[in-house]
Design a protein around this motif. Sequence first.
Motif, short mmCIF file in Angstrom:
data_model
loop_
_atom_site.label_atom_id
_atom_site.label_comp_id
_atom_site.label_asym_id
_atom_site.label_seq_id
_atom_site.Cartn_x
_atom_site.Cartn_y
_atom_site.Cartn_z
N PRO A 17 -4.29 -60.83 -27.89
CA PRO A 17 -3.38 -61.88 -28.34
C PRO A 17 -3.86 -63.26 -27.88
CG PRO A 17 -2.36 -60.52 -26.63
CD PRO A 17 -3.64 -59.86 -26.99
N SER A 18 -3.54 -64.29 -28.65
CA SER A 18 -4.09 -65.63 -28.38
C SER A 18 -3.59 -66.22 -27.07
CB SER A 18 -3.73 -66.57 -29.54
OG SER A 18 -2.34 -66.62 -29.72
N TRP A 19 -2.46 -65.73 -26.55
CA TRP A 19 -1.99 -66.25 -25.25
C TRP A 19 -2.75 -65.65 -24.07
CZ3 TRP A 19 -0.45 -61.83 -23.01
CH2 TRP A 19 0.16 -60.84 -23.79
N LEU A 20 -3.53 -64.58 -24.32
CA LEU A 20 -4.29 -63.95 -23.24
C LEU A 20 -5.74 -64.42 -23.19
CD1 LEU A 20 -4.34 -61.79 -20.97
CD2 LEU A 20 -4.97 -60.11 -22.73
N ALA A 21 -6.36 -64.55 -24.36
CA ALA A 21 -7.76 -64.98 -24.44
C ALA A 21 -7.98 -65.65 -25.79
CB ALA A 21 -8.70 -63.78 -24.28
N GLU A 22 -9.03 -66.45 -25.86
CA GLU A 22 -9.32 -67.17 -27.11
C GLU A 22 -9.55 -66.16 -28.23
OE1 GLU A 22 -12.59 -70.32 -28.92
OE2 GLU A 22 -12.49 -70.03 -26.75
N PRO A 23 -8.82 -66.28 -29.34
CA PRO A 23 -8.92 -65.28 -30.40
C PRO A 23 -10.22 -65.37 -31.19
CG PRO A 23 -7.41 -67.02 -31.04
CD PRO A 23 -7.81 -67.31 -29.62
N GLU A 24 -10.56 -64.25 -31.83
CA GLU A 24 -11.71 -64.14 -32.73
C GLU A 24 -13.03 -64.55 -32.07
OE1 GLU A 24 -10.98 -65.38 -36.85
OE2 GLU A 24 -8.86 -65.61 -36.30
N LYS A 25 -13.10 -64.25 -30.77
CA LYS A 25 -14.31 -64.55 -30.02
C LYS A 25 -14.61 -63.37 -29.11
CE LYS A 25 -16.28 -67.98 -26.86
NZ LYS A 25 -15.99 -69.16 -26.02
N LEU A 26 -15.86 -62.96 -29.10
CA LEU A 26 -16.26 -61.83 -28.27
C LEU A 26 -16.38 -62.27 -26.82
CD1 LEU A 26 -16.85 -58.90 -28.90
CD2 LEU A 26 -19.25 -59.50 -29.22
N TRP A 27 -15.80 -61.49 -25.91
CA TRP A 27 -15.92 -61.72 -24.47
C TRP A 27 -15.39 -63.09 -24.04
CZ3 TRP A 27 -21.52 -60.48 -25.87
CH2 TRP A 27 -21.63 -59.15 -26.29
N PRO A 317 -13.71 -59.16 -32.04
CA PRO A 317 -13.95 -60.50 -32.61
C PRO A 317 -13.15 -60.79 -33.88
CG PRO A 317 -16.00 -59.22 -32.41
CD PRO A 317 -14.87 -58.29 -32.26
N LEU A 318 -12.41 -59.82 -34.39
CA LEU A 318 -11.65 -60.02 -35.63
C LEU A 318 -10.27 -60.60 -35.32
CD1 LEU A 318 -12.47 -56.64 -37.43
CD2 LEU A 318 -13.67 -58.82 -37.64
N SER A 319 -9.62 -61.14 -36.33
CA SER A 319 -8.25 -61.59 -36.15
C SER A 319 -7.34 -60.37 -36.03
CB SER A 319 -7.80 -62.47 -37.32
OG SER A 319 -7.57 -61.67 -38.46
N ARG A 320 -6.20 -60.56 -35.41
CA ARG A 320 -5.27 -59.44 -35.27
C ARG A 320 -4.78 -58.97 -36.65
NH1 ARG A 320 -0.75 -61.08 -31.20
NH2 ARG A 320 0.01 -58.99 -31.71
N GLU A 321 -4.62 -59.92 -37.57
CA GLU A 321 -4.16 -59.57 -38.92
C GLU A 321 -5.17 -58.67 -39.63
OE1 GLU A 321 -2.61 -61.82 -43.00
OE2 GLU A 321 -3.74 -62.94 -41.50
N VAL A 322 -6.45 -59.04 -39.53
CA VAL A 322 -7.50 -58.24 -40.18
C VAL A 322 -7.58 -56.86 -39.52
CG1 VAL A 322 -10.01 -58.03 -40.49
CG2 VAL A 322 -8.86 -60.17 -41.05
N ALA A 323 -7.56 -56.84 -38.19
CA ALA A 323 -7.64 -55.56 -37.48
C ALA A 323 -6.47 -54.65 -37.85
CB ALA A 323 -7.66 -55.80 -35.97
N ARG A 324 -5.28 -55.25 -37.97
CA ARG A 324 -4.09 -54.49 -38.35
C ARG A 324 -4.28 -53.87 -39.74
NH1 ARG A 324 -0.44 -58.58 -38.07
NH2 ARG A 324 -0.58 -58.61 -35.81
#
Length: 343
Positions: A17-27, A317-324
Motif C-alpha cells: 500500500p502507498s502509505w507503507l512504501a512508494e507504489p509501483e517501484k521495486l524494493w 512493481p505493479l499497481s494494486r489495481e492491476v495486481a487485483r
Amino acid sequence: MKKILLPTSTAGSLPKPSWLAEPEKLWSAWKLQDQELTDGKLDALRLSLHEQQQAGIDIVSDGEQTRQHFVTTFIEHLSGVDFEKRETVRIRNRYDASVPSVVGDVAREKPVFVEDAKFLRSLTDQPIKWALPGPMTMIDTLYDGHYKSREKLAWEFAKILNQEARELEAAGVDIIQFDEPAFNVFFDEVNDWGVATLERALEGLKCETAVHICYGYGIKANTDWKKTLGSEWRQYEEAFPKLQQSKIDIVSLECQNSRVPMDLIELIRGKKVMVGAIDVATNQIETPEEVANTLRKALQFVDADKLYPSTNCGMAPLSREVARGKLNALSAGAEIIRKELSA
C-alpha cells in the motif's frame, strides 16, 4: 491441507500500500519508522491476505509485505554480513548492483520471518505458503570476501535456511517455497551443487516444499536479457532433470507470455508443477480464458491433481489495481478448467 483441484497461489510478492512504501517501484524504501513501521507492515500483511481471499486465491501468502527485498531482507538478519561495506557485483550475469559483503562466518542468531508467519497463520484457516531465498540466489546477491567460494557459502546458507524453514513449518506454514532465479543462469553450478544445497535447506521438513525458478520481475535488465534468449527459452532444460530426482515436491515455471516450450514439463514428470499463468512484466490484465488456455496447454504434460496455477513471479512493481485484476483472472481461469475437468 484440504484437497483442492488446481489450487491457485502467487509465486511471490504483491504490491505494498502507498502509505507503507512508494507504489509501483521495486524494493522501495519504507515510509514509516519504528513502531509505526512494525504495525504498518502487519496491517499491510492483513490487507494483502484480504485481497487474495477476495480474489479467491486458494493457497495464500504474506505477499512479502514485511520485507523490502526477497533476498537481502533475510540476509540483513544474519551475522557475518556487513551492509556498510559494499561492493559492486554482477547480479545473475545481467546487471551491476552495490551489495553487502560477507566478512565472517554467517549465522542466524534468531528467527527472521517466524513471527510474521505466526501472525498470518492466526488470520486464516487456508493453506499458507512462505517464500525464502534459495542458497544459490543468496550468494549471487553478495560480495564474498570471507569464504571465497560460492559453493562453501551456499552450504552455509543452506544450513541457515533449514533452521528457518523448520521453525516456519512449526509455525503452521503448509508450503515453503525457495526462490532460485539463479537456477536459470548458472547451469554447471546448479547440477554440481545447487540442487544439493537446496535439498540441504529442506532437510527434515514434513510440509510441502517448492522451488520457484523464473525469468524475473519486469525490470529493464530482465526484459533486455529475455530479448537475447531467442525464439525458445530452454533454460529449464538444464535444471529440471536434476530437480526431478530431488526431494522437492513442487517445481515452478514461467509460462504466460513466455517462450518456454510447455513440453519441458515432461522433464519433471511426477512432481507437482506451479504453472505461471499470469505475466508480471505487463500491466495488461489477462482474461480468464487466456489463463485457462495456458493451463490447458500445461495439462498435456502434467496430471490435473499435480497442477498448481500461479503467477510467473512477484507483482511488487505493479499497481494494486492491476495486481487485483490479475489475481481475479487467475482464480477465474482455474475455475474454467475445474468445470471442464468435472464435466
